[in-house]
Design an enzyme around this catalytic site. Structure first.
Site, PDB file in Angstrom:
ATOM      1  N   HIS A   1       7.235 -23.986  15.416  1.00 54.75           N
ATOM      2  CA  HIS A   1       8.686 -24.139  15.584  1.00 54.75           C
ATOM      3  C   HIS A   1       9.051 -25.356  16.444  1.00 54.75           C
ATOM      4  O   HIS A   1       9.867 -26.189  16.056  1.00 54.75           O
ATOM      5  CB  HIS A   1       9.288 -22.893  16.244  1.00 54.75           C
ATOM      6  CG  HIS A   1       9.005 -21.619  15.521  1.00 54.75           C
ATOM      7  ND1 HIS A   1       8.937 -21.541  14.149  1.00 54.75           N
ATOM      8  CD2 HIS A   1       8.784 -20.360  15.978  1.00 54.75           C
ATOM      9  CE1 HIS A   1       8.694 -20.292  13.804  1.00 54.75           C
ATOM     10  NE2 HIS A   1       8.577 -19.559  14.889  1.00 54.75           N
TER      11      HIS A   1
ATOM     12  N   ARG B   1       0.838  -1.202   0.000  1.00 54.38           N
ATOM     13  CA  ARG B   1       0.000   0.000   0.000  1.00 54.38           C
ATOM     14  C   ARG B   1       0.874   1.255   0.000  1.00 54.38           C
ATOM     15  O   ARG B   1       0.470   2.297  -0.467  1.00 54.38           O
ATOM     16  CB  ARG B   1      -0.905   0.001   1.237  1.00 54.38           C
ATOM     17  CG  ARG B   1      -2.128  -0.884   1.075  1.00 54.38           C
ATOM     18  CD  ARG B   1      -3.093  -0.647   2.214  1.00 54.38           C
ATOM     19  NE  ARG B   1      -2.625  -1.284   3.433  1.00 54.38           N
ATOM     20  CZ  ARG B   1      -3.014  -2.496   3.833  1.00 54.38           C
ATOM     21  NH1 ARG B   1      -3.879  -3.182   3.111  1.00 54.38           N
ATOM     22  NH2 ARG B   1      -2.555  -3.026   4.946  1.00 54.38           N
TER      23      ARG B   1
ATOM     24  N   ASP C   1       1.906 -19.505  18.969  1.00 54.40           N
ATOM     25  CA  ASP C   1       2.963 -18.751  18.300  1.00 54.40           C
ATOM     26  C   ASP C   1       4.247 -19.552  18.140  1.00 54.40           C
ATOM     27  O   ASP C   1       4.976 -19.365  17.164  1.00 54.40           O
ATOM     28  CB  ASP C   1       3.253 -17.472  19.106  1.00 54.40           C
ATOM     29  CG  ASP C   1       4.071 -16.472  18.316  1.00 54.40           C
ATOM     30  OD1 ASP C   1       3.690 -16.185  17.162  1.00 54.40           O
ATOM     31  OD2 ASP C   1       5.092 -15.992  18.839  1.00 54.40           O
TER      32      ASP C   1
ATOM     33  N   LYS D   1      17.197 -23.071   9.795  1.00 52.70           N
ATOM     34  CA  LYS D   1      18.395 -22.934  10.627  1.00 52.70           C
ATOM     35  C   LYS D   1      19.320 -24.121  10.396  1.00 52.70           C
ATOM     36  O   LYS D   1      18.880 -25.276  10.389  1.00 52.70           O
ATOM     37  CB  LYS D   1      17.997 -22.845  12.109  1.00 52.70           C
ATOM     38  CG  LYS D   1      17.289 -21.537  12.452  1.00 52.70           C
ATOM     39  CD  LYS D   1      16.945 -21.505  13.925  1.00 52.70           C
ATOM     40  CE  LYS D   1      16.127 -20.274  14.259  1.00 52.70           C
ATOM     41  NZ  LYS D   1      16.885 -19.026  14.123  1.00 52.70           N
TER      42      LYS D   1
END
Lengths: 382, 510
Positions: free
Chosen positions: B260, B57, B255, B202
């Site tokens: 992870h 935007r 989260d 990683k």
């Protein structure tokens, strides 16, 4: 790579050192490095070593440009691959200092560690062998000077390694040999290379590796469903190369024929042209011609290698042509692209990637066998 | 079948392509994506014909202003900085942007035109890699618009490659994950979708595969006969970093654990794949996730500890509690710490407890995997009254200071037979003399190459959400009004010590 080169600090390389005292000379350089970098925030000096890189350099009378190229390559490689480099430098017998057949110099190249690990240093020893007698000392010296329990890579990048005891002994202690077929200019070089490959644990050929981006694009021509089958119904192949790119032409043909399963071929006499070769390839009851020729005096831009490939198969035509140094055009009956980018690698990058794989590329071995087979026919020997 | 493809797949040369980043002005682009692309260019790993088109935007004054903005981002966040000016000049000339609203067709018209021009100029055969670096709520909208404007195709195209990288979170529970997968698959086939979890990029996480399956000495010990327990810790010293509103919705279980930690868990405990291709590896991960022993609702509190940070001190600074963070409800019971005791119901792991722990505002940022091996069956050195037994622990440091350490007992030099713990260490920096690449460098390169091993498949997301959703539903049903607190700068609440002490173990102090 050149940006990183400026960060390299070299210690040593002054006076020759006693051959029996090479390791002590390295210890002294390590102490010197420790003192020199003691003022840094990250004061630890770390010795990093993954390979013993044995580089056989061209002998007396070598093209200075070739020598400079190899020196640059070694500098670039060792920045990315921590190694003990053992440079084998044949010199003319007449240059020998009194009473010496071999001399040694040591150096340590240090760079700032990239992950907070202090200063990382790698070692280099140069052995100058004067005359044939001097060079004969190389194998036992490499045996003595290699870092134990680490693999040995032999870099012979300036031409075809000659047959003989010296090369044989070096190959015996080598885990990976790297050659560059592009610079093997002698007649039938790929035949000798095919024979050589049998005597070494693993081999990488920069001349072959440079073909990889092109092989990707050629393979892409046969990706659409059904088109892969046309490789078993070949009707004609033409390959055109620069005058110095003939070995690449042979390897490309070797790759195409070996992958498509063609093994029988016979040379066709074209009447004495040195730059044009033809074979008749047979599979089952069918046969088809393949042509390999060079474009004489071609020097439109700084490129050596394949200029054009045309394949007829299953009634379809597939073609690839170099349009400039970095682009080719691709064409088949169902798709045309006038300008496709070709990814080029620097030689140092090719060597670094070759050190990261194990074993010999089977596809290369099979391609080389067919390429050498083509060379081995009357077409080459007439 | 194309015989010319044989042996080519292992070559890591991406095809000519355009990377389209939705959200080019965002934090992720500036901190991670652009620095990763610059580093790839620096290491000559980008294709010869390559361009980036950002969609946002934000409207910059000019293309030059946009490129300068990106240069500054690389100067702040690239691995090697400041940027090399000559290299930047050649890299930046292929950076472009299109400004517009993600829901407006006009924006996609401009994008299409820009892409066609680049194809022609650079010799790119229509290959696209879309990167959704935008809030997840925009994904379905962008997908629909790309489809409407014929910028993507589910059909197999032999000449062009269209792929999409999707950032986490992949949903907020099982149901929404399924819905997201459904919407993505209206425009893309599953092999075209690359769900990114940067932990998989990683080096140390990938090294788990090499370590376990490339060495003969560890795998025979990697089972319930020899392993007492496994601990995986992902600690962060930061708080919610201005993302209070997001964290109130998500919590650390969503989260960190669902993605992870479960990915790390999979690579640590899964069976050897039959090959290293993407489906073989991901098949094993899915099998592992499906082997996790479900936790009955009445056992959730005994197996999962949640807590929230209170004010405290971290790395020499006084920091506020979670409830004092901007955008956070002062009475919030949202978890910023979670510890789980899991079991894997298969032959390899039997009743070996697996402990996962992740939190904000811990003493330091560190991610480790610890394998605690069983003690020697006969404690020989205890009998003489001098010595003791020493724990054998293999610790894989995922970040920082990436490496592997093996703790074992050694005789203390001297006349007595006393043992002391010692370490055998491997560190990436010193062994290889160069730092490992950033996760995003590896993952973007893999997506450009069409290599999806390090990305998450639809059934993986659904299997992990299936497990996590049961915990979330139980918590929701409990309607708790309070949550244990731990002072910022500590390793968590006492309840978490009880969780692990039940099995006779203790948390490692990474």
């Amino acid at each position: 790579m050149s940006a990183a080169a400026s960060e390299r600090i070299t210690l040593g390389q002054g006076e020759p050192v006693d051959l029996a005292g090479v390791e002590s000379a390295f210890s002294a350089l390590w102490r010197q490095a420790g003192e020199q970098f003691a003022g840094n925030n990250e004061s630890t000096v770390v010795r990093a070593c993954l390979w013993n890189l044995v580089a056989y350099l061209p002998g007396p009378g070598a093209d200075p440009q070739q020598v400079a190229r190899l020196e640059r390559l070694l500098a670039d490689i060792t920045q990315a691959v921590p190694s003990r480099v053992i440079r084998l430098q044949p010199r003319a017998a007449g240059l020998a200092p009194q009473g010496a057949e071999v001399q040694a110099w040591v150096a340590t190249h240090c760079m700032a560690g990239q992950s907070g690990g202090g200063t990382v240093c790698a070692e280099e020893v140069t052995l100058a062998g004067y005359g044939e007698d001097g060079a004969s000392h190389f194998p036992p010296l490499v045996r003595a000077l290699r870092v134990p329990d680490l693999p040995v890579a032999l870099l012979w990048l300036h031409g075809l390694p000659p047959k003989g005891r010296l090369v044989g002994q070096l190959m015996q202690m080598t885990d990976r040999m790297l050659v560059d077929s592009h610079f093997m200019t002698s007649a039938g070089a790929l035949i000798a290379l095919r024979d050589l490959i049998r005597g070494v644990a693993a081999m990488g050929d920069l001349g072959w590796m440079r073909l990889t981006p092109m092989r990707y694009l050629i393979a892409k021509l046969f990706d659409p469903p059904g088109h892969g089958d046309n490789l078993s119904r070949l009707e004609r192949i033409e390959v055109e190369t620069t005058p110095d790119g003939l070995n690449e032409g042979f390897l490309l043909l070797g790759w195409l024929l070996s992958r498509a399963g063609y093994k029988e071929f016979k040379a066709v006499d074209l009447g004495g042209s040195e730059q044009r070769f033809r074979w008749q390839v047979r599979r089952g009851n069918t046969s088809f011609p393949i042509d390999l020729f060079t474009r004489p005096g071609y020097s439109a831009y700084d490129y050596d290698g394949i200029l054009r490939l045309s394949i007829m198969g299953g009634g379809e035509r597939y073609a690839m042509e170099q349009v400039d140094e970095e682009h080719v055009s691709l064409e088949s009956s169902h798709h045309t692209q006038s300008r496709v980018a070709l990814h080029g690698w620097e030689d140092a990058e090719l060597i670094i990637s070759a050190l990261q794989v194990t074993g010999t590329d089977r596809i290369y071995v099979e391609a080389l066998a067919v390429a050498a087979g083509l060379m081995d026919t009357e077409a080459w020997n007439r | 079948m194309n015989p010319l493809r044989e042996g080519l797949l292992k070559e890591r040369i991406p095809e000519a392509q355009v990377l389209v980043i939705f959200g080019i002005s965002g934090d992720l682009t500036k901190r991670k994506l652009m620095p990763a692309l610059y580093t790839l260019a620096r290491e000559r790993l980008l294709p010869a014909a390559f361009a980036v088109v950002g969609v946002s935007r934000t409207d910059w004054e000019s293309t030059e202003a946009f490129r300068e903005d990106m240069r500054q981002a690389c100067n702040r966040f690239a691995r090697r900085r400041p940027v090399d000016e000559a290299l930047w000049a050649s890299f930046a000339k292929n950076l472009h942007y299109v400004s517009g609203e993600f829901d407006q067709a006009e924006c996609y018209g401009k994008l299409k035109s820009a892409l066609e021009t680049l194809d022609k100029e650079l010799g790119i055969p229509g290959n696209r890699l879309y990167y959704f670096a935008t809030p997840p709520s925009t994904f379905p909208l962008i997908v629909d618009r790309l489809k409407d404007c014929k910028l993507v195709s589910r059909a197999y195209e032999p000449w062009t490659r269209t792929r999409v990288i999707v950032e986490k979170p992949f949903g907020r529970d099982l149901e929404s994950a399924r819905e997201l997968n459904r919407r993505l698959k209206l425009a893309f086939r599953e092999p075209q979708i690359y769900r990114i979890d940067h932990y998989l990029g990683k080096e140390t996480v990938q090294n788990m595969l090499a370590f376990r399956f490339g060495n003969g000495i560890f795998e025979p010990l990697w089972n319930e006969r020899h392993v007492e327990h496994v601990q995986i810790t992902a600690a962060e010293s930061v708080g919610v970093e201005g993302r209070g509103g997001y964290f109130e919705e998500a919590g650390i279980l969503r989260d960190m654990v669902q993605n992870h930690l479960f990915q790390v868990l999979c690579l640590t405990t899964m069976e050897p794949p039959v090959a290293l291709d993407s489906d073989s590896v991901r098949d094993e991960k899915v099998k592992l996730l499906r082997s996790l022993r479900p936790i009955a609702p009445e056992r959730i509190d005994a197996s999962v500890v949640r807590a929230q940070y209170a004010a405290g001190h971290v790395l020499g600074q006084s920091v506020p509690g979670y409830r004092q963070e901007p955008g956070v409800d002062p009475g919030s019971v949202r978890e910023t710490y979670v510890a789980l005791r899991l079991y894997i119901d298969n032959w390899r792991w039997g009743n070996v407890p697996i402990f996962l722990r992740t939190a904000k505002r811990m003493p330091k940022k560190v991610t480790t995997i610890s394998i605690k091996f069983r003690d020697a069956p006969h404690l020989l050195f205890r009998s003489n009254g001098h010595g003791n037994s020493v724990a054998n622990i293999l610790t894989i440091r995922v970040q920082p200071d990436e490496g592997i350490a093996l703790h074992f007992g050694s005789k203390i030099p001297g006349p007595t037979m006393d043992l002391a713990p010692v370490n055998m260490e491997f560190r990436y920096g010193t062994s290889f003399g160069r730092e490992p690449p950033e996760a995003y460098e590896r993952l973007i390169l893999d997506a450009m190459l069409g290599e999806s091993t390090l990305f998450i498949r639809d059934d993986e997301t659904e299997a992990s959400w299936g497990f996590i959703s049961r915990i979330l539903e139980t918590w929701q049903g409990q309607k708790r009004r309070d949550i244990p607190l731990y002072p910022a700068g500590t390793w968590g609440p006492p309840e978490s010590d009880d969780l692990i002490a039940d099995t006779g173990a203790a948390w490692s102090q990474p």
